[in-house]
Design an enzyme around this catalytic site. Structure first.
Site, PDB file in Angstrom:
ATOM      1  N   LYS A  68       2.780  10.377   8.182  1.00 29.39           N
ATOM      2  CA  LYS A  68       2.112   9.890   9.381  1.00 29.39           C
ATOM      3  C   LYS A  68       2.714  10.473  10.662  1.00 29.39           C
ATOM      4  O   LYS A  68       2.425  11.590  11.031  1.00 29.39           O
ATOM      5  CB  LYS A  68       2.099   8.358   9.401  1.00 29.39           C
ATOM      6  CG  LYS A  68       1.075   7.731   8.443  1.00 29.39           C
ATOM      7  CD  LYS A  68       0.923   6.263   8.662  1.00 29.39           C
ATOM      8  CE  LYS A  68      -0.105   5.621   7.738  1.00 29.39           C
ATOM      9  NZ  LYS A  68      -1.491   6.007   8.038  1.00 29.39           N
ATOM     10  N   ASP A  98       9.324   2.889   1.355  1.00 31.14           N
ATOM     11  CA  ASP A  98       8.125   3.573   1.830  1.00 31.14           C
ATOM     12  C   ASP A  98       8.058   3.371   3.339  1.00 31.14           C
ATOM     13  O   ASP A  98       7.679   2.308   3.828  1.00 31.14           O
ATOM     14  CB  ASP A  98       6.892   2.975   1.142  1.00 31.14           C
ATOM     15  CG  ASP A  98       5.586   3.568   1.645  1.00 31.14           C
ATOM     16  OD1 ASP A  98       5.578   4.191   2.721  1.00 31.14           O
ATOM     17  OD2 ASP A  98       4.557   3.386   0.963  1.00 31.14           O
ATOM     18  N   PHE A 127       0.859  -1.184   0.000  1.00 30.40           N
ATOM     19  CA  PHE A 127       0.000   0.000   0.000  1.00 30.40           C
ATOM     20  C   PHE A 127       0.892   1.230   0.000  1.00 30.40           C
ATOM     21  O   PHE A 127       1.744   1.388   0.879  1.00 30.40           O
ATOM     22  CB  PHE A 127      -0.906   0.022   1.241  1.00 30.40           C
ATOM     23  CG  PHE A 127      -1.878   1.168   1.239  1.00 30.40           C
ATOM     24  CD1 PHE A 127      -3.093   1.063   0.579  1.00 30.40           C
ATOM     25  CD2 PHE A 127      -1.582   2.349   1.899  1.00 30.40           C
ATOM     26  CE1 PHE A 127      -3.996   2.128   0.573  1.00 30.40           C
ATOM     27  CE2 PHE A 127      -2.467   3.416   1.900  1.00 30.40           C
ATOM     28  CZ  PHE A 127      -3.676   3.299   1.233  1.00 30.40           C
TER      29      PHE A 127
END
Length: 408
Positions: free
Chosen positions: A252, A223, A138
């Site tokens: 995040k 990532d 993702f």
């Protein structure tokens, strides 16, 4: 008690791409959240690994308030001091030489993928544009990143996807050796696949990916949107692998709850993103950068990072004890405070139901797909809150089993 703004308001005015629960949080402090009716919850979700220092950390409130009284926003016609300081910190603390700021993880990954293609086309040839990604990965919800992500459910129904993207089984060295070539511009991976169910990359797989990227002049992109900023017990997860990427994306937890993302890269690669090739209106916003700067100062501390590892053991011991009692999970895995509890075969597809039971018991958790309960609490969650939250999770597991038995 009736509230003017409630869950029905969501259905009336919001696009239905989310399905939030009935509870509406209104206040948070540390690892505690209170809803509209004053009921309290232990937060094991952390805004999906975002609230790295809990809710309303006093140091973050202080710097945000201070910056709010100075300067909120500038266009990128000018730079600003908070952005420059944050970029310096990221370069000093990591492998990186250069930084690009965005608003979110998806935008950071979008920039990384565009940069990888631009660098390879400029330096080598127009046909060096293949991106290798992995099944169940993702990387965000922009059209490019959702196409690179390895979950078709997120990209289907939006028309043709961009060309030149290959998906391989995660942790499969032979598949990677077979697929990579001189047409490959980049290999992108999560050190721990988050949405796929908290699946760590094998150290040998990461090392081999680095070797193959070197061999074929391809860029290695990590990532670290979910694994970065202390989540695994290191500032970034790559730091425990012995492998350095060419590009890394972070968001995040970087802002501790304030929206900000960043792409980090080497100086050589950065030169391909010349003036006018990419941009972001809010990227490098003074408010976000000022908060993120303080987050890094607080998190990049050996005692705090060691504390993450200690809390990991508390969670694992507590979850193992609960599982010995109730036998819901076939596997409990993860690193630091990113933990996945895989439901056993009997309860496949029931993770959402367990999440609802946990909320009713007063603890907020997450899911990673239909079969995995995910925990991503504050990096500084107090031990007492861990114990209380696990007790409530145990109550939820009892109720889950009772409800499922009645339904059967």
């Amino acid at each position: 008690m009736a509230h003017e703004l409630n869950r029905h308001t969501f259905d009336a005015v919001m696009v239905p791409n989310y399905a939030p629960g009935a509870v509406i949080p209104v206040r948070g402090e540390g690892s505690h959240i209170w809803d509209q009716d004053g009921r309290s919850y232990i937060d094991f979700a952390g805004g999906i690994a975002v609230n790295s220092l809990g809710h309303c950390h006093p140091e973050l409130v202080k710097v945000l308030t201070d910056q709010a009284n100075k300067l909120w926003h500038l266009s990128n016609v000018w730079t600003n001091e908070p952005a420059l300081k944050l970029a310096q910190q990221l370069c000093q603390m990591t492998f990186a030489d250069k930084v690009y700021f965005a608003n979110s993880g998806a935008e950071a990954n979008e920039a990384a993928l565009k940069l990888a293609r631009r660098y390879s086309v400029d330096k080598y040839s127009a046909d060096k544009h293949q991106i290798i990604a992995f099944d169940n990965a993702f990387h965000g919800r922009t059209f490019f990143t959702v196409s690179v992500g390895g979950q078709p459910k997120y990209s289907e129904g939006f028309g043709p996807v961009p060309e030149g993207i290959s998906h391989l089984p995660f942790n499969d060295i032979q598949a990677l050796e077979k697929a990579i070539s001189h047409h490959t511009c980049a290999v992108i991976m999560e050190p721990i696949q988050g949405e796929a169910g908290i699946l760590p990359a094998d150290p040998d797989f990461i090392r081999r990916a680095r070797e193959l990227c070197n061999q074929y002049n391809a860029l290695l992109i990590f990532d670290e949107i979910q694994t970065g900023v202390g989540r695994t017990g290191e500032l970034y997860a790559y730091m425990r692998t012995g492998v350095k990427p060419d590009i890394l994306t972070t968001a995040k937890a970087l802002g501790g709850g304030f929206p900000i993302g960043a792409m980090l890269c080497t100086d050589e690669v950065a030169q391909a993103m010349a003036v006018g090739t990419h941009g972001s209106t809010y990227g490098g916003n003074p408010l976000g950068c000022r908060v993120a700067s303080r987050v890094l100062e607080l998190v990049n501390d050996r005692d705090l990072l060691d504390g993450v590892r200690e809390r990991h053991l508390m969670f694992m011991d507590g979850l193992d004890e609960l599982n010995d009692r109730y036998h819901l999970f076939s596997d409990i895995r993860g690193q630091g405070l990113l933990i996945g509890c895989q439901l056993c075969d009997q309860w496949q597809g029931q993770a959402r139901n367990l999440l609802v039971q946990a909320q009713d018991a007063g603890v907020m958790v997450l899911i990673a797909g239909p079969d995995v309960l995910r925990l991503a609490p504050s990096l500084i969650i107090p031990p007492d809150d861990i114990h209380t939250g696990l007790e409530r999770l145990g109550q939820a597991m009892v109720q889950f089993l009772h409800t499922r038995t009645e339904e059967a």
